[in-house]
Design a protein around this motif. Sequence first.
Motif, mmCIF file in Angstrom:
data_model
loop_
_atom_site.group_PDB
_atom_site.id
_atom_site.type_symbol
_atom_site.label_atom_id
_atom_site.label_comp_id
_atom_site.label_asym_id
_atom_site.label_seq_id
_atom_site.Cartn_x
_atom_site.Cartn_y
_atom_site.Cartn_z
ATOM 1 N N THR A 190 4.391 18.682 17.075
ATOM 2 C CA THR A 190 3.645 18.160 18.223
ATOM 3 C C THR A 190 2.203 18.666 18.273
ATOM 4 O O THR A 190 1.445 18.248 19.142
ATOM 5 N N ILE A 191 1.853 19.588 17.369
ATOM 6 C CA ILE A 191 0.424 19.886 17.209
ATOM 7 C C ILE A 191 0.078 19.750 15.726
ATOM 8 O O ILE A 191 0.939 19.881 14.868
ATOM 9 N N GLY A 192 -1.192 19.433 15.477
ATOM 10 C CA GLY A 192 -1.625 19.319 14.084
ATOM 11 C C GLY A 192 -1.537 17.895 13.562
ATOM 12 O O GLY A 192 -1.572 16.922 14.314
ATOM 13 N N GLN A 193 -1.330 17.811 12.249
ATOM 14 C CA GLN A 193 -1.504 16.530 11.553
ATOM 15 C C GLN A 193 -0.566 15.414 12.017
ATOM 16 O O GLN A 193 -0.946 14.251 11.998
ATOM 17 N N TYR A 194 0.656 15.759 12.421
ATOM 18 C CA TYR A 194 1.604 14.699 12.779
ATOM 19 C C TYR A 194 1.208 13.955 14.056
ATOM 20 O O TYR A 194 1.737 12.885 14.340
ATOM 21 N N VAL A 195 0.317 14.556 14.844
ATOM 22 C CA VAL A 195 -0.183 13.834 16.024
ATOM 23 C C VAL A 195 -1.696 13.584 15.909
ATOM 24 O O VAL A 195 -2.329 13.160 16.866
ATOM 25 N N GLY A 196 -2.245 13.870 14.746
ATOM 26 C CA GLY A 196 -3.658 13.587 14.511
ATOM 27 C C GLY A 196 -4.617 14.585 15.136
ATOM 28 O O GLY A 196 -5.839 14.390 15.099
ATOM 29 N N SER A 197 -4.097 15.697 15.681
ATOM 30 C CA SER A 197 -4.998 16.582 16.425
ATOM 31 C C SER A 197 -5.841 17.479 15.520
ATOM 32 O O SER A 197 -6.706 18.207 15.994
ATOM 33 N N ASN A 198 -5.603 17.410 14.199
ATOM 34 C CA ASN A 198 -6.460 18.180 13.279
ATOM 35 C C ASN A 198 -7.752 17.438 12.944
ATOM 36 O O ASN A 198 -8.650 18.018 12.334
ATOM 37 N N ILE A 199 -7.844 16.171 13.345
ATOM 38 C CA ILE A 199 -9.031 15.361 12.991
ATOM 39 C C ILE A 199 -9.786 15.004 14.269
ATOM 40 O O ILE A 199 -9.237 14.292 15.129
ATOM 41 N N PRO A 200 -11.031 15.468 14.395
ATOM 42 C CA PRO A 200 -11.777 15.140 15.609
ATOM 43 C C PRO A 200 -11.880 13.624 15.804
ATOM 44 O O PRO A 200 -12.157 12.893 14.858
ATOM 45 N N GLY A 201 -11.619 13.172 17.018
ATOM 46 C CA GLY A 201 -11.786 11.755 17.348
ATOM 47 C C GLY A 201 -10.596 10.885 16.996
ATOM 48 O O GLY A 201 -10.565 9.705 17.355
ATOM 49 N N LYS A 202 -9.618 11.419 16.285
ATOM 50 C CA LYS A 202 -8.463 10.587 15.909
ATOM 51 C C LYS A 202 -7.562 10.409 17.130
ATOM 52 O O LYS A 202 -7.343 11.369 17.871
ATOM 53 N N PHE A 220 2.727 -4.525 3.221
ATOM 54 C CA PHE A 220 3.753 -3.491 3.439
ATOM 55 C C PHE A 220 3.130 -2.138 3.113
ATOM 56 O O PHE A 220 2.280 -2.038 2.229
ATOM 57 N N PHE A 221 3.595 -1.095 3.809
ATOM 58 C CA PHE A 221 3.033 0.243 3.511
ATOM 59 C C PHE A 221 4.129 1.316 3.491
ATOM 60 O O PHE A 221 4.187 2.175 4.366
ATOM 61 N N PRO A 222 4.985 1.293 2.456
ATOM 62 C CA PRO A 222 6.045 2.305 2.373
ATOM 63 C C PRO A 222 5.463 3.711 2.257
ATOM 64 O O PRO A 222 4.575 3.958 1.443
ATOM 65 N N GLY A 223 5.970 4.611 3.085
ATOM 66 C CA GLY A 223 5.470 5.985 3.039
ATOM 67 C C GLY A 223 4.189 6.152 3.821
ATOM 68 O O GLY A 223 3.435 7.095 3.599
ATOM 69 N N GLY A 224 3.937 5.245 4.763
ATOM 70 C CA GLY A 224 2.752 5.360 5.618
ATOM 71 C C GLY A 224 3.136 5.899 6.981
ATOM 72 O O GLY A 224 4.120 6.638 7.103
ATOM 73 N N PRO A 225 2.411 5.521 8.038
ATOM 74 C CA PRO A 225 2.736 6.012 9.376
ATOM 75 C C PRO A 225 4.096 5.515 9.840
ATOM 76 O O PRO A 225 4.536 4.447 9.435
ATOM 77 N N GLY A 237 -1.158 10.189 7.594
ATOM 78 C CA GLY A 237 -0.476 8.962 8.050
ATOM 79 C C GLY A 237 -1.291 7.697 7.913
ATOM 80 O O GLY A 237 -0.946 6.806 7.138
ATOM 81 N N THR A 238 -2.381 7.625 8.673
ATOM 82 C CA THR A 238 -3.162 6.388 8.697
ATOM 83 C C THR A 238 -4.448 6.482 7.864
ATOM 84 O O THR A 238 -5.133 5.472 7.684
ATOM 85 N N ALA A 273 0.854 -1.194 0.000
ATOM 86 C CA ALA A 273 0.000 0.000 0.000
ATOM 87 C C ALA A 273 0.889 1.244 0.000
ATOM 88 O O ALA A 273 1.410 1.638 1.031
ATOM 89 N N ALA A 274 1.055 1.810 -1.191
ATOM 90 C CA ALA A 274 1.811 3.071 -1.316
ATOM 91 C C ALA A 274 0.770 4.185 -1.405
ATOM 92 O O ALA A 274 0.707 4.937 -2.371
ATOM 93 N N THR A 275 -0.048 4.225 -0.378
ATOM 94 C CA THR A 275 -1.276 5.019 -0.447
ATOM 95 C C THR A 275 -1.116 6.439 0.083
ATOM 96 O O THR A 275 -2.090 7.201 0.092
ATOM 97 N N GLY A 276 0.097 6.792 0.512
ATOM 98 C CA GLY A 276 0.362 8.201 0.845
ATOM 99 C C GLY A 276 -0.056 8.586 2.250
ATOM 100 O O GLY A 276 -0.983 8.004 2.828
ATOM 101 N N VAL A 277 0.651 9.579 2.776
ATOM 102 C CA VAL A 277 0.298 10.105 4.099
ATOM 103 C C VAL A 277 -0.660 11.280 3.996
ATOM 104 O O VAL A 277 -1.376 11.606 4.936
#
Length: 548
Positions: free
Chosen positions: A496-508, A433-438, A393-394, A144-148
Amino acid sequence: MSSTNGGASATDVDVLIVGAGITGIYQLHRAREEGFSALLLEAGDGVGGCWFWNRYPGCRFDSESYTYGYLFSEELFDEWEWSEHFAGQPETERYLNHVVDKFDLRRDMHFGVRVTGALYDEANGTWVVTTDDDNETRCRFLIAATGVLSVPYTPDIEGRESFRGVQHHTGLWPEEPVDFRGKRVAIVGTSSSGVQVLPTILPDVASVTVYQRTANWCTPLNNRPITDEEQAELRAGFEQLRETLNTSRSGFAHPVNAKNAFDDSPEARQAFYTELWNSPGFMKLTYNYQDLLFNEQANREWCDFIAGKIRELVHDPATAEKLIPTDHGFGGKRPPFVIGYFEAFNDPKVSLVDLRETPMVRVTETGIETQGESGEELREFDIIVWATGFDFGTGALNRMGIIGRDGRALTEHWADGPTTFLGLQTRGFPNLFFPGGPHAAAGNNPRYNGDLVDIVTDTLVYATEHGFDVIEVSADSEERWTRMVDKGAAATTFGTIGQYVGSNIPGKPRRYLLNTGGRLKLFEIRADVVANDYKAYEMSKGPDRRSL
Ligand SMILES: Cc1cc2nc3c(=O)[nH]c(=O)nc-3n(C[C@H](O)[C@H](O)[C@H](O)COP(=O)(O)OP(=O)(O)OC[C@H]3O[C@@H](n4cnc5c(N)ncnc54)[C@H](O)[C@@H]3O)c2cc1C
């Protein structure tokens, strides 16, 4: 080299790759080079991944073009001339199409098909992959080279569907150009995409309102055309450039700075900040003082310098203050690089709405309503640009309907966030395998993702050469890698804030989504895997071979 064998478990292909972005294209090339039969499925109607979907005005690299392109072929490097140090989206899309044609990859690519299910067939050690055109493909290895950054996120604001004008997410931009001439435009979001859109559409629009939730530490991209002399130098220096890019921590060719901020005098520091301000793209991060992300005072001083620049560039002091971040230091969120962004706010056609002061209430048929001090306020628009980011990421993996051993869904396995080995595999999902994923690294993406593709391919070759059909990461390997990532997350100030820790998505789940050990840790652990004869994995023969 084919692992496809006869009998009840016969596969349609050895390797099925999902995603025709820069990672999937390279993966297809490598898989074919090693003699695996391979097929690539892509939801979009063309090649490019993020450079296919993000057609919004102003979309361009903030990696230097020639460091982003592939390095596996000197002939390819020589024949492709990037026009600018930071090329725009159309050029990158053309480049990736050129690569696909040059290496005759298109014949193994299917476009306009979305993978909606992937079921691990435990008895046969294969994956059964289903697509939204009701087809089914059986493969040995699923990659899965499905992108972050491939699942756009639009906030669930009341009334969004009722808007009668034109609205698009930057990451799902239509191929047909949007006509901004004389239009009243809203841009929602001021991260890397929103800040590129504003100055690009400004000459055309009647007015543009920027809705900002979080101000970002934007600094100049400092783009310019590549001269003929530079082009010649690039060609002549290919081997050296490849060596640098293949080994550097960041995947960029920038020089490294071995100094801490307070090794320099105050005057020298200010001169250095000016040099950084005038440097290209990510050098403000990669060439900054080495303690930038570890020394709060050093970080604050660099931020103060940028804040001073913003106050110089933006004439209205109140607007300037709103554009200066107050909730994070440089690198706390992924820093955007801009061309004329701050200057755009001096144009009377541009206004800024701070969503922390006046939150968005709803979208109406004609515009956007915010909650002001004296009640709800409606601004009317012809076009809304949602520059509201991605489920990083996920996002794509969690939407692929992946079911591993014992009928366990990946979404369930990762309910608290991802656990991986090398950011490539997770236990209970053999041969996936998921190259380029989380747990991949921040930095110049194709370099790091290229490393991952090479690791995947070498692992498949090793397994096949040794007669193994099933590759599963050991519990210990996964546990150790994930612990390393989580431990690093507790110590870092980067992202440490935003997309890299998932805080831009409610419930993530709030979980660090990058490899905090970086590229050098990847190299180290990979070398260890090879030195220890792949003991990090549990490899076994598939059922057809067990009886051989
Ligand atoms: C606007 C923008 C600018 C960027 N600029 C830079 C930059 O300058 N430098 C840098 O290093 N990085 C940059 N990035 C990060 C970027 O994600 C990577 O550089 C690169 O695109 C990653 O390539 P990829 O092939 O891994 O994923 P992608 O390019 O995202 O490709 C993944 C593909 O998988 C497909 N896919 C996903 N799920 C499915 C499914 N279920 N079925 C079928 N197909 C599916 C998607 O349609 C997509 O085409 C940028 C990202 C964005 C959004």
